[in-house]
Enzyme design. Sequence first.
Site, PDB file in Angstrom:
ATOM      1  N   HIS A 192     -10.366  -6.097   8.985  1.00 30.84           N
ATOM      2  CA  HIS A 192     -10.935  -5.912   7.651  1.00 30.84           C
ATOM      3  C   HIS A 192     -12.326  -5.279   7.710  1.00 30.84           C
ATOM      4  CE1 HIS A 192      -7.878  -9.005   6.998  1.00 30.84           C
ATOM      5  NE2 HIS A 192      -7.895  -8.701   5.710  1.00 30.84           N
ATOM      6  N   GLU A 198       0.824  -1.213   0.000  1.00 28.26           N
ATOM      7  CA  GLU A 198       0.000   0.000   0.000  1.00 28.26           C
ATOM      8  C   GLU A 198       0.856   1.260   0.000  1.00 28.26           C
ATOM      9  OE1 GLU A 198      -2.566  -3.307   0.975  1.00 28.26           O
ATOM     10  OE2 GLU A 198      -0.623  -2.678   1.789  1.00 28.26           O
TER      11      GLU A 198
END
Length: 323
Positions: free
Chosen positions: A129, A60
């Site tokens: 998540h 990321e």
Amino acid sequence: MSSLRYAHAVNLALADAMAADERVVVLGEDVAQAGGSFKATRGLLERFGPERVIDTPISEAAITSAAVGAAMAGLRPVLEIMFMDFITLAMDGLVNQAAKARFMFGGRCSVPMVVRTPHGGGLSAGPQHSQCLEAWLAHVPGLKVVCPSNPQDAYGLLRAAIDDPDPVVFVEHKALYGMRGEVDAGLRARIGEARVARPGRDATLVCYGAAVGTCLAAAGLLADRGVEVEVIDLRSLQPWDWETVRASVARTHRALVVHEAVQAYGVGAEIAACIGEHAFDELDAPVMRLGAPFMPVPFSATLEARYAVDETKVLAALERLMA
């Protein structure tokens, strides 16, 4: 006008933007050959080719930093962070570079990039998540943050975000990807403009994202009892539409701010503080907030259901507000 699912509306916005402007590129983990983890980028590789739809390494930090450089060099990258939880790994590029470039270069440089990222629970995806971290990003000067609640806004806000000269975080909700609604591709939303999702006279519900549907359901149940609740869909969290909220509170004289994110230090705290500071004389009751408890999101479906802000909790909060 077409009936599309939320994920398809995102896909259409990306395709239309890429067709209109060759500077728009899409990059992220599995966005090309796999079509995205939630299939929001399906078909883009075949249509626009590997130079504009780019599968990246699983980093990321690298994805975001590459997008910042690409934006400063003249492209309009749209990058995907697969889950909002992983935006923690992209914070340097996003917060220290993208958000500050225009200021640090005296307005001579901008970073026209969009970060698409899904947040929220409801899928038993666990504490790593399922988080809603939009308040972190709305706190950063130089970033814009939007969160559509329906397919039309998913399309219109994404087109507006891609057109924007500054970095925009585009927050999608995983549980909304299958939501179907009418989409007019000729309509563009305006960043910073809320909408009145349901008019009312007795109380104001301020919400965004998936919480809008929850609040509309609660307002519908109260209408059967003769209580008319106005529901404001913020759509944009930074900047947010103070004037629409203020006007609603001036009509209803009561306000409840609802979001799925943890209540402590959340978006609701900012809105409640502004109402209390600038519209105190309009209030017949203290401003209330409703968010998730101060704990990680449970993995267990049963525990996650108890953790979530649902229509029962919204109804209970409204009943306290109206008492």
